[in-house]
Design an enzyme around this catalytic site. Sequence first.
Site, mmCIF file in Angstrom:
data_model
loop_
_atom_site.group_PDB
_atom_site.id
_atom_site.type_symbol
_atom_site.label_atom_id
_atom_site.label_comp_id
_atom_site.label_asym_id
_atom_site.label_seq_id
_atom_site.Cartn_x
_atom_site.Cartn_y
_atom_site.Cartn_z
ATOM 1 N N CYS A 1 0.827 -1.210 0.000
ATOM 2 C CA CYS A 1 0.000 0.000 0.000
ATOM 3 C C CYS A 1 0.863 1.264 0.000
ATOM 4 C CB CYS A 1 -0.911 0.021 1.218
ATOM 5 S SG CYS A 1 -2.024 -1.365 1.280
ATOM 6 N N ASP B 1 2.911 2.455 2.427
ATOM 7 C CA ASP B 1 3.353 2.892 3.757
ATOM 8 C C ASP B 1 3.275 1.709 4.686
ATOM 9 O OD1 ASP B 1 3.615 5.727 3.537
ATOM 10 O OD2 ASP B 1 1.437 5.883 3.506
ATOM 11 N N CYS C 1 6.455 8.104 3.686
ATOM 12 C CA CYS C 1 6.865 9.464 3.373
ATOM 13 C C CYS C 1 7.344 10.191 4.627
ATOM 14 C CB CYS C 1 5.678 10.216 2.777
ATOM 15 S SG CYS C 1 4.312 10.307 3.935
ATOM 16 N N CYS D 1 -1.141 9.332 7.727
ATOM 17 C CA CYS D 1 0.112 8.932 8.403
ATOM 18 C C CYS D 1 -0.104 8.886 9.918
ATOM 19 C CB CYS D 1 1.239 9.905 8.072
ATOM 20 S SG CYS D 1 1.646 9.906 6.317
#
Length: 281
Positions: free
Chosen positions: A35, A37, A60, A104
């Site tokens: 995916c 992450d 990221c 995130c």
Amino acid sequence: MWDYSDKVIDHYRNPRNVGKIDNADAIGEAGSLACGDSLKIYLKIKDGIVTDAKFQTFGCGSAVASSSILTEMIIGKSVEDVKKITNKDIADQLDGLPPEKMHCSVMGYEALEDALKNFDDYTDLEDIRNEEATNKKSEKIVCQCFGVTENVIWDALKLNGLKTVEEVTNYTKAGGACGKCKGLIQDIIDTYYKKENEKNESALTPAQKILKINNVIEKQISPELRKDGGDITLVDIDGNKVMVKLRGKCSGCKNSHLTLKAFVETTLRDTVDKNIEVVEV
Ligand code: FES
């Protein structure tokens, strides 16, 4: 280019507590490489206190910063306090994240939740976090592209007050690839807010409802109308019928019916009671 806070940049450039803990007492994972992450978090817990935390992430800058600050937030805290941390707390500690990067912080929350679920002394996290635990959805996968479950979407709605599919995508990634799951996401949003409305209705006494309507008109609706030179006054309330008077530029405007229904009535239905009807007197 995203607008990152100084804290996000600092934690991205100098991540704290990177690595692995051998013999960790709890390990949690979220996301997956497929995916884009993924996060693995390791906890050392002694006498109910998190004494150490480390993480490994592939993602990221926001994922690195969220994981890094999360470890700082939990080291030294009791397990009970750690259980109360939400993705919003993580984002707040970073002085905010761009909306498109909120997923995130959700990944950090999920990894932490996973670790605590695996901890021996784990009691019942959902009972602590969510009084509606019994109403929670199953672990059904809603978004096949990102492996996002109904529970994750439900939590994201509850903790962040999300209202649209786009916001859910920003916070969970669900819907961000092929888009086939967007209809399902919308269904979950509708079901969630239907339940919230029902809860609010049954919880409010008539006096509380009047106060709430008044409050929403004064604090939310009127300021918006004033931005365009209009305004609104509450005249009377009879059950679910709310009588108002449009003022300033709104008064006599050819779109006043639209303002009344699409904005005033919708806002009151969303925030107070889905059965509210607004009429101009
Ligand atoms: S199934 Fe959700 S984006 Fe493809």
